[in-house]
Scaffold this motif. Structure first.
Motif, PDB file in Angstrom:
ATOM      1  N   THR A 167      -4.590  -8.431   8.459  1.00 20.05           N
ATOM      2  CA  THR A 167      -5.123  -8.306   7.100  1.00 20.05           C
ATOM      3  C   THR A 167      -4.554  -7.101   6.366  1.00 20.05           C
ATOM      4  O   THR A 167      -4.862  -6.897   5.190  1.00 20.05           O
ATOM      5  CB  THR A 167      -6.655  -8.172   7.159  1.00 20.05           C
ATOM      6  OG1 THR A 167      -7.002  -7.028   7.965  1.00 20.05           O
ATOM      7  CG2 THR A 167      -7.292  -9.417   7.754  1.00 20.05           C
ATOM      8  N   LYS A 168      -3.743  -6.299   7.021  1.00 19.37           N
ATOM      9  CA  LYS A 168      -3.159  -5.113   6.400  1.00 19.37           C
ATOM     10  C   LYS A 168      -1.894  -5.501   5.629  1.00 19.37           C
ATOM     11  O   LYS A 168      -1.017  -6.180   6.149  1.00 19.37           O
ATOM     12  CB  LYS A 168      -2.806  -4.064   7.462  1.00 19.37           C
ATOM     13  CG  LYS A 168      -4.015  -3.515   8.209  1.00 19.37           C
ATOM     14  CD  LYS A 168      -3.599  -2.470   9.226  1.00 19.37           C
ATOM     15  CE  LYS A 168      -4.795  -1.913   9.981  1.00 19.37           C
ATOM     16  NZ  LYS A 168      -4.395  -0.924  11.011  1.00 19.37           N
ATOM     17  N   PHE A 178       0.859  -1.187   0.000  1.00 20.68           N
ATOM     18  CA  PHE A 178       0.000   0.000   0.000  1.00 20.68           C
ATOM     19  C   PHE A 178       0.897   1.240   0.000  1.00 20.68           C
ATOM     20  O   PHE A 178       1.868   1.322   0.757  1.00 20.68           O
ATOM     21  CB  PHE A 178      -0.869  -0.049   1.255  1.00 20.68           C
ATOM     22  CG  PHE A 178      -1.673   1.189   1.514  1.00 20.68           C
ATOM     23  CD1 PHE A 178      -2.918   1.342   0.934  1.00 20.68           C
ATOM     24  CD2 PHE A 178      -1.204   2.192   2.348  1.00 20.68           C
ATOM     25  CE1 PHE A 178      -3.689   2.470   1.189  1.00 20.68           C
ATOM     26  CE2 PHE A 178      -1.944   3.323   2.606  1.00 20.68           C
ATOM     27  CZ  PHE A 178      -3.200   3.462   2.025  1.00 20.68           C
ATOM     28  N   ARG A 236       3.273  -1.620   4.099  1.00 23.56           N
ATOM     29  CA  ARG A 236       3.262  -0.182   3.786  1.00 23.56           C
ATOM     30  C   ARG A 236       4.503   0.126   2.967  1.00 23.56           C
ATOM     31  O   ARG A 236       5.623  -0.250   3.344  1.00 23.56           O
ATOM     32  CB  ARG A 236       3.252   0.630   5.086  1.00 23.56           C
ATOM     33  CG  ARG A 236       3.245   2.139   4.870  1.00 23.56           C
ATOM     34  CD  ARG A 236       1.922   2.624   4.329  1.00 23.56           C
ATOM     35  NE  ARG A 236       1.975   4.054   4.035  1.00 23.56           N
ATOM     36  CZ  ARG A 236       1.607   4.996   4.923  1.00 23.56           C
ATOM     37  NH1 ARG A 236       1.200   4.651   6.127  1.00 23.56           N
ATOM     38  NH2 ARG A 236       1.655   6.270   4.588  1.00 23.56           N
ATOM     39  N   PRO A 296       3.586  -6.341   6.806  1.00 22.48           N
ATOM     40  CA  PRO A 296       2.145  -6.627   6.802  1.00 22.48           C
ATOM     41  C   PRO A 296       1.722  -7.193   8.146  1.00 22.48           C
ATOM     42  O   PRO A 296       2.398  -8.059   8.698  1.00 22.48           O
ATOM     43  CB  PRO A 296       1.996  -7.669   5.683  1.00 22.48           C
ATOM     44  CG  PRO A 296       3.358  -8.268   5.518  1.00 22.48           C
ATOM     45  CD  PRO A 296       4.335  -7.197   5.889  1.00 22.48           C
ATOM     46  N   LYS A 305       6.829  -0.880   6.468  1.00 25.38           N
ATOM     47  CA  LYS A 305       6.086  -1.524   7.551  1.00 25.38           C
ATOM     48  C   LYS A 305       5.718  -2.932   7.133  1.00 25.38           C
ATOM     49  O   LYS A 305       5.241  -3.157   6.018  1.00 25.38           O
ATOM     50  CB  LYS A 305       4.804  -0.734   7.886  1.00 25.38           C
ATOM     51  CG  LYS A 305       4.974   0.327   8.942  1.00 25.38           C
ATOM     52  CD  LYS A 305       3.623   0.904   9.304  1.00 25.38           C
ATOM     53  CE  LYS A 305       3.774   2.055  10.307  1.00 25.38           C
ATOM     54  NZ  LYS A 305       2.473   2.658  10.627  1.00 25.38           N
TER      55      LYS A 305
END
Length: 513
Positions: free
Chosen positions: A127-128, A66, A131, A124, A122
């Motif tokens: 569920t994210k 992301f 980064r 994971p 960052k």
């Protein structure tokens, strides 16, 4: 005295730092969950989210990261200028005023299936996804190279003015390309000028290698990987002036000795192969501390306790007097201050061991005087300085609340060890099959080595038995054979998912672990 421990199992490497016999740092690295933070990728844009001005990028084999618009514009411009890359943009990026980038739509900067160069900042978590940033940095032991940023500076943790000026002089004299920056890390204060120059050359060569790979490959792939836990342990042992490093795996022990040869002249480090039958983490009470770190209530030496809780938004830590045994009954205020000071030290230690990140609220016991509040706050800040993660601590409110944030570097200890419980539908946690399998492996070594039991039957819950059949039964049989023992397997649906038993096939009795 500082001692480092490296405990290597079949699917996990565990690092522990002991200071005067007390656990101060803990890292668990599962082989199935490779570290991503610091890795550099050639990625491909898979989805653009216009409402939050962000994008998802495929970085490797369908794994998405992301990125936000605030970390795209300026750095893309520098990449085009420095490396003459064609990112296939549909506009002239130099025509956009960076001061007005808040008005730029992400659709102007990124297109579906566009190729980008990004770095993970960052890990994971849950569920994210990871980064990402386009502000690439390559970290060495002493220096950080910023290939697309002209910033030159020295770590704020180096407070000596003379050393800071000397380091600035050295990095300004380095022969680095224009628009490339360098930052001196904290460890550079003890480095020689020759070592800094040599590392700068190595980082520049490393960056050239990344760019060469970027131009050769034509699909999402990893271009650069950060050092693994074993390599990081050796460097930390030298930087922290650790006296001993114990390793329980012979191959890893030999690797540590080879890695250490590069630093032998800097610091005398005793690297030892752990040979005792008692498991290393059990001998040094690390297993007990890990178990303690998974509990919500932590008792303090004076009789008070900390209570850890977690919500979707934040972590909370409540300090309570409990069954305090402090004898100073004539001055209640000083008794409460003593409890809070003790709690501040343990909070700092627990945050590191549990690897808690994000927003944290600490509720200390109320104190009447501002000077006492400052004492507690100063103690907390002082203890948090030893934490490698970046921390920001605000002042104490009238209610004794301290707001702070701690950088998320990887999954917390609870996220690594536990998964959602099937029995309570998410209200509580149980350990993963993998965690229980690792406990079985360690228990098997202990039962054979310490209790001299050579004919065994392992009894587990049917679900765990099914997991072992797919992944670990062959390994456990080979492990038992290497230790001149034999193991059989059976299941019992009455057992808890995390419970297991060893039965002696000689006399049919359960073996106490």
């Amino acid at each position: 005295m500082q001692i480092m421990l490296l405990n290597v199992d079949s699917k996990e490497v565990r690092y522990a730092l002991l200071v005067n016999g007390k656990l101060r740092d803990l890292v668990l690295e599962r082989k199935r969950a490779r570290q991503l933070a610091g890795n550099i990728y050639r990625g491909r844009v898979t989805n653009i989210l216009h409402n939050i001005q962000s994008a998802f990028i495929n970085i490797d084999d369908g794994e998405n990261g992301f990125i936000h618009i605030s970390d795209i514009l300026e750095n893309t411009q520098k990449f085009e200028q420095m490396f003459e890359m064609d990112f296939k943009l549909d506009y002239d990026i130099s025509s956009i005023d960076t001061k007005e980038k808040s008005n730029v739509d992400i659709a102007q900067l990124l297109k579906l299936n566009q190729t980008v160069l990004v770095q993970v900042i960052k890990e994971p978590i849950g569920t994210k996804g990871a980064r990402l940033t386009s502000n690439i940095s390559l970290a060495g032991r002493y220096l950080v190279l910023l290939p697309n940023s002209p910033h030159v500076g020295v770590s704020r943790k180096i407070e000596d003015r003379k050393i800071r000026m000397q380091l600035k002089r050295i990095i300004r004299s380095l022969n680095i390309p224009n628009n490339t920056g360098i930052i001196c890390r904290t460890a550079s204060k003890n480095a020689t000028e020759e070592a800094l120059i040599e590392e700068a050359k190595e980082l520049l060569e490393l960056w050239e290698g990344v760019m060469t790979k970027f131009q050769k490959v034509n699909k999402p792939t990893c271009l650069y990987e950060e050092s693994d836990l074993v390599k990081r342990t050796i460097v930390q042992a030298v930087d922290k002036k650790v006296s001993r490093l114990l390793v329980n795996d012979y191959a890893t022990f030999q690797l540590c000795k080879r890695l250490y040869k590069k630093y032998m002249e800097e610091h005398p480090l005793r690297i030892e192969y752990y040979r005792d039958k008692t498991p290393m983490f059990e001998r040094f009470n690390v297993e007990r501390e890990i178990e303690r770190c998974t509990q919500r209530k932590i008792w303090l030496p004076s009789g008070g306790y900390l209570f850890f809780d977690h919500t979707e938004a934040m972590h909370t830590i409540d300090v309570n007097s409990g069954r305090s045994t402090t004898s100073n009954t004539s001055n209640v205020e000083e008794t409460l201050v003593h409890l809070n000071l003790e709690a501040a030290e343990e909070i700092a230690r627990q945050l590191t061991l549990r690897n808690i990140g994000g927003l944290i609220i600490c509720d200390f016991i109320d104190m009447r005087y501002k000077k006492n509040q400052r004492r507690v706050l100063d103690r907390l800040k002082q203890c948090m300085k030893e934490d490698s993660a970046k921390c920001t601590i605000l002042g104490m409110s009238e209610f004794g609340l301290v707001e702070m944030t701690r950088q998320r570097q990887r999954e917390s200890l609870m996220q690594t060890l536990f998964t959602e419980c099937l029995y309570c539908k998410g209200a509580g946690l149980i350990k993963t099959h993998e965690s229980t399998s690792l406990e079985i492996e360690r228990a098997l070594k202990k039962v054979i080595g310490c209790q001299q039991q050579y004919a065994l039957r392992l009894v587990t819950h049917p679900y765990l038995d099914e997991h072992l059949s797919v992944t670990d039964k062959n390994f456990l049989e080979l492990l038992a054979e290497e230790l001149n023992a034999r193991i059989e397997f059976s299941s019992d649906s009455n057992l808890h998912l995390n419970d297991f038993q060893f039965i002696s096939t000689t006399n049919g009795k359960q073996i106490e672990l």
